[in-house]
Write a protein that holds these residues in place. Structure first.
Motif, short mmCIF file in Angstrom:
data_model
loop_
_atom_site.label_atom_id
_atom_site.label_comp_id
_atom_site.label_asym_id
_atom_site.label_seq_id
_atom_site.Cartn_x
_atom_site.Cartn_y
_atom_site.Cartn_z
N TRP A 1 -4.67 10.28 -11.03
CA TRP A 1 -4.74 12.08 -10.99
C TRP A 1 -5.92 12.64 -10.08
O TRP A 1 -7.00 12.19 -10.42
N SER A 2 -5.60 13.27 -9.13
CA SER A 2 -6.64 13.95 -8.22
C SER A 2 -7.08 15.50 -8.65
O SER A 2 -7.96 15.95 -8.17
N GLY A 3 -6.01 16.00 -9.71
CA GLY A 3 -6.17 17.41 -9.45
C GLY A 3 -5.78 18.24 -8.24
O GLY A 3 -5.12 18.04 -7.42
N GLY A 4 -6.91 19.02 -8.03
CA GLY A 4 -6.68 19.70 -6.55
C GLY A 4 -8.16 19.27 -5.91
O GLY A 4 -8.11 19.95 -4.81
N ALA A 5 -8.74 18.13 -6.12
CA ALA A 5 -9.72 17.67 -5.35
C ALA A 5 -9.71 16.85 -4.00
O ALA A 5 -10.32 17.04 -3.27
N ARG A 6 -8.16 16.32 -4.02
CA ARG A 6 -8.10 15.54 -2.63
C ARG A 6 -6.68 16.11 -2.07
O ARG A 6 -5.83 16.52 -2.68
N GLU A 7 -6.68 16.08 -0.68
CA GLU A 7 -5.40 16.28 -0.06
C GLU A 7 -4.69 15.16 0.26
O GLU A 7 -3.51 15.10 0.49
N ARG A 8 -5.41 13.85 0.10
CA ARG A 8 -4.70 12.44 0.28
C ARG A 8 -5.38 11.31 -0.65
O ARG A 8 -6.48 11.76 -0.81
N PHE A 9 -4.60 10.30 -0.89
CA PHE A 9 -5.07 9.36 -1.75
C PHE A 9 -4.28 7.97 -1.11
O PHE A 9 -3.35 8.23 -0.54
N PHE A 10 -4.65 6.92 -1.60
CA PHE A 10 -3.71 5.63 -1.69
C PHE A 10 -4.25 4.67 -2.71
O PHE A 10 -4.96 4.79 -3.40
N VAL A 11 -3.11 3.83 -2.84
CA VAL A 11 -3.30 2.86 -3.88
C VAL A 11 -2.88 1.71 -3.34
O VAL A 11 -1.55 1.44 -2.63
N GLY A 12 -3.27 0.42 -3.50
CA GLY A 12 -3.20 -0.76 -2.82
C GLY A 12 -2.98 -1.74 -3.89
O GLY A 12 -3.35 -1.58 -4.98
N LYS B 1 0.98 -1.10 0.08
CA LYS B 1 0.07 -0.05 -0.25
C LYS B 1 1.09 1.04 -0.04
O LYS B 1 1.94 1.33 0.91
N ILE B 2 0.35 2.24 -0.81
CA ILE B 2 1.13 3.54 -0.74
C ILE B 2 0.08 4.60 -0.53
O ILE B 2 -0.94 4.78 -1.14
N GLU B 3 0.26 5.36 0.48
CA GLU B 3 -0.46 6.60 0.74
C GLU B 3 0.07 7.84 0.80
O GLU B 3 1.32 7.87 0.97
N VAL B 4 -0.35 8.68 0.03
CA VAL B 4 0.06 10.10 -0.20
C VAL B 4 -0.65 11.14 0.32
O VAL B 4 -1.99 11.12 0.42
N CYS B 5 -0.32 12.01 1.24
CA CYS B 5 -0.75 13.33 1.68
C CYS B 5 0.10 14.61 1.45
O CYS B 5 1.20 14.37 1.48
#
Length: 435
Positions: free
Chosen positions: A71-82, A43-47
């Motif tokens: 790609w979140s654009g400016g819609a999210r401050e954090r995301f993850f991929v597993g 898992k990779i989490e980014v904020c």
């Protein structure tokens, strides 16, 4: 500057912190912050943080060494991929080692520039108990829930996974293939014949023909499913309305000894299972709600099957069931028991010399005036009461075939005693003997 360190509160997590000053001249460009992903990451989490206002807008996304991941654009401050779950807008999948990059989009950058802080958490593969429901139906057969409703109800119960096991059809498994952000979905189907039911797990299209009338036909269909990699469970074998009538010399990997709320058909299944274990058979016991619609005592996760999995994936859950590392609890937040002998976990085998005792460590959590029973091939060996939680060490004779645990609870409002938790065995063998 990059800081890579183990998180002390989560020892399987690596934290990377970086900062980047984006100059005004870089506006409308895509600067990157690169980082290394080691082997065995699940898992990779980014904020990220920056002084966001009308004059300062920085977009964000992620790429692997091979392609754009999202790609979140400016819609999210954090995301993850597993491996099998991801934030919408991002692709789950293998997290290959190498140089990855957080992509930034310098949409609006003021004259003085913009400082962006990025925190990346890398979770390594590790064993953990995942809890879920191994038997659930939807509108794709005779259930009243849509797959989306079944998923939402499972998440409300705090489940980690859900097996979709509609009768004699594979159409529900399109949802398992699509994946879900928060819930692991296990593809499945319930082979439903006039002489018994069996769940086939782990393959999206494992059942070729459910119209089996003889033991030979049932065995042939189950063997075909096994050849595709499916795990086979014989369901509610002692249910008066739909018992398993093909016998137990057909291909199977587990038996559903706990179906829905606790009742006599489950007591019968447990007695049969205990007899088989005492005769030297090694049969994995599982449970599932068999939920179809809104009913008073049949809900998702009743019972809950805990599986010790090596990663947060459906495949790891299936592998955990094959190993027998399964604990069944009456619900998602009820009694849970774990025990081990040294490094040997539930489902495993420990060797003992003649006359030697074996040390077992037992953990009990969430008990509510439960009566714990320690069982072996010689029957019920010990009993004791637990109010809430207990850690206990037992030195037990090493000449048994197995040890397993049961927890039972009296429900005064219904004037009945029910099973609150059940573990699969730890098996024993004489030192130097083959298992």
């Amino acid at each position: 500057m990059t800081v890579l360190e183990n998180n002390r509160t989560a020892p399987f997590t690596l934290r990377i912190e970086q900062e980047l000053l984006i100059q005004h001249e870089q506006e409308k460009s895509y600067p990157e912050i690169t980082f290394q992903v080691p082997d065995q990451v699940e898992k990779i989490e980014v904020c990220y943080r920056y002084p966001k206002n009308e004059q300062t807008v920085v977009d964000i996304g992620l790429r692997s060494p091979e392609r754009l991941i999202g790609w979140s654009g400016g819609a999210r401050e954090r995301f993850f991929v597993g491996l099998e779950k991801a934030t919408p807008g991002y692709l789950a999948g293998p997290l290959k080692p190498g140089q990855w990059a957080v992509m930034l989009g310098a949409y609006r950058i003021p004259e003085e520039g913009c400082r962006v802080s990025v925190e990346i958490l890398l979770t390594l593969k590790h064993e953990r108990w995942l809890k879920g429901d191994l038997h659930a139906h939807t509108r794709h057969s005779d259930g009243s829930y849509t797959p989306e409703q079944a998923m939402e109800l499972s998440l409300r119960k705090g489940l980690d996974y859900l097996a979709l096991t509609d009768h004699n059809t594979a159409s529900q498994n399109r949802f398992a293939h699509a994946g879900h952000e928060e819930l692991l979905l296990i593809p499945g189907v319930e082979l439903t014949s006039y002489k018994g039911h069996a769940n086939l797990f782990g393959h999206p299209d494992s059942l070729e023909d459910f119209r089996v009338l003889t033991r030979e036909q049932a065995a042939a269909e189950l063997e075909k499913a096994r050849d595709k990699g499916a795990l086979i469970s014989l369901n509610h074998p002692f249910d008066d309305s739909c018992p398993w009538e093909f016998g137990f010399d057909v291909p199977y990997d587990a038996v559903e000894v706990w179906n829905g709320p606790w009742r006599e058909l489950n007591e019968t299944a447990i007695r049969w299972w205990q007899e088989q274990l005492a005769q030297g058979q090694r049969i994995v016991a599982i449970g599932g709600s068999d939920v179809h619609r809104t009913e008073a005592y049949i809900t998702h996760g009743t019972p809950t099957a805990y599986v010790l999995a090596g990663s947060e994936t459906a495949g790891a859950i299936i592998e955990g069931i094959r190993r027998g590392t399964v604990v069944i609890s009456m619900d998602a937040n009820e009694t849970f028991m774990d025990f081990k002998a040294g490094q040997t976990r539930i489902g495993g085998t420990v060797s003992a010399a003649e006359g030697e005792e074996v040390t077992f460590e037992i953990q009990i959590r969430g008990a509510v005036q439960d009566r714990i029973g320690l069982w072996s091939d010689r029957g019920l060996e010990q009993e004791w009461n637990v109010e809430h939680k207990q850690d206990i060490v037992l030195n037990l004779p090493g000449d048994r075939l197995f040890y397993r645990l049961e927890a039972r609870r009296f429900l005064p409002e219904h004037n009945i005693e029910v099973m609150s938790c059940l573990t699969n065995p730890i098996y024993l063998e004489r030192q130097g003997a083959s298992s």
